[in-house]
Motif scaffolding. Sequence first.
Motif, PDB file in Angstrom:
ATOM      1  N   THR A  46     -35.289-154.461 -63.581  1.00 23.21           N
ATOM      2  CA  THR A  46     -35.862-154.799 -62.276  1.00 23.21           C
ATOM      3  C   THR A  46     -35.467-156.217 -61.866  1.00 23.21           C
ATOM      4  N   LEU A  47     -35.558-157.154 -62.796  1.00 22.75           N
ATOM      5  CA  LEU A  47     -35.156-158.527 -62.484  1.00 22.75           C
ATOM      6  C   LEU A  47     -33.655-158.610 -62.209  1.00 22.75           C
ATOM      7  N   ALA A  48     -32.864-157.852 -62.969  1.00 15.70           N
ATOM      8  CA  ALA A  48     -31.420-157.844 -62.733  1.00 15.70           C
ATOM      9  C   ALA A  48     -31.089-157.340 -61.337  1.00 15.70           C
ATOM     10  N   ASN A  49     -31.808-156.315 -60.880  1.00 16.26           N
ATOM     11  CA  ASN A  49     -31.543-155.769 -59.555  1.00 16.26           C
ATOM     12  C   ASN A  49     -32.066-156.663 -58.444  1.00 16.26           C
ATOM     13  N   LEU A  50     -33.191-157.340 -58.675  1.00 14.17           N
ATOM     14  CA  LEU A  50     -33.678-158.305 -57.698  1.00 14.17           C
ATOM     15  C   LEU A  50     -32.699-159.472 -57.583  1.00 14.17           C
ATOM     16  N   LYS A  51     -32.199-159.933 -58.707  1.00  5.77           N
ATOM     17  CA  LYS A  51     -31.157-160.970 -58.701  1.00  5.77           C
ATOM     18  C   LYS A  51     -29.931-160.487 -57.927  1.00  5.77           C
ATOM     19  N   GLY A  52     -29.531-159.228 -58.170  1.00  4.83           N
ATOM     20  CA  GLY A  52     -28.375-158.685 -57.480  1.00  4.83           C
ATOM     21  C   GLY A  52     -28.571-158.623 -55.975  1.00  4.83           C
ATOM     22  N   HIS A  53     -29.774-158.238 -55.538  1.00  2.00           N
ATOM     23  CA  HIS A  53     -30.051-158.197 -54.096  1.00  2.00           C
ATOM     24  C   HIS A  53     -29.931-159.584 -53.476  1.00  2.00           C
ATOM     25  N   ILE A  54     -30.527-160.565 -54.123  1.00  2.00           N
ATOM     26  CA  ILE A  54     -30.513-161.917 -53.572  1.00  2.00           C
ATOM     27  C   ILE A  54     -29.103-162.492 -53.556  1.00  2.00           C
ATOM     28  N   GLU A  55     -28.386-162.350 -54.665  1.00  2.00           N
ATOM     29  CA  GLU A  55     -27.076-162.990 -54.750  1.00  2.00           C
ATOM     30  C   GLU A  55     -26.013-162.248 -53.944  1.00  2.00           C
TER      31      GLU A  55
END
Length: 240
Positions: free
Chosen positions: A150-159
């Motif tokens: 979940t954190l990896a995908n949230l990071k991916g959305h932001i970046e």
Amino acid sequence: MPHPPPPPRTPWGAFPDVLIHASESAVKQHPAYWAAKTGSGAAALALVNDTMSDQANQRLLNLMQGHVPTLVSAHAYEREGVNAIPEIFADELSKTLSWPVDNGVLQINAVGHTGADGFSRLARQARFAGAVQPGGEYVLVDDFIGMGGTLANLKGHIESNGGRVLAAVVLTGKPHSAKLALTPERLHELRTKHGTELEQWWIERFAHAFDALTESEARYLARTEGADTIRNRIAAGQQA
């Protein structure tokens, strides 16, 4: 109806270990935990106030020295309701650290990760939507870290939308889960174990190679016997 594209992931670089505030027992055995997990803001506030760590906050301040990042939380949909803990945790961190908080980035699907096994977590990945400030610096906030997807995908959305994620902080999780960034040794182990054919299948299914996995995700796959088992369990998890 066509399936939406997989959520984006971005390179790890030298991403720091996630800061964990409290033990799982302190959080999950707290009398307010279940009500907070299923939508009560008042219960989430009581839980966060009782388990948020001054030492962890100081470590985060030291890590972010010279930066004033925006806190963004992983608003998670559970089977029983919307998990209130991440947003309340972000709000309380904002008050304590004097950093801004952005509640406009939201998880837009229900994944049912609570109590799920590793393959179900890998198969049903969180998607996020919401405006990102181009060039803005962010710290991710969640209530729990398991495999870290979940954190990896949230990071991916932001970046992938022009922001930069500097760190992540959670209320609780297992200490070995704190390492999000995949190590070269684990990547080599995974590729040696399962070969290039499975990685190509993974790219077609999730739109990223093994190097965008978290350390815990890669460890889980490396410990699974056989590429066919992985493909079948992922397919079953997506259909569930």
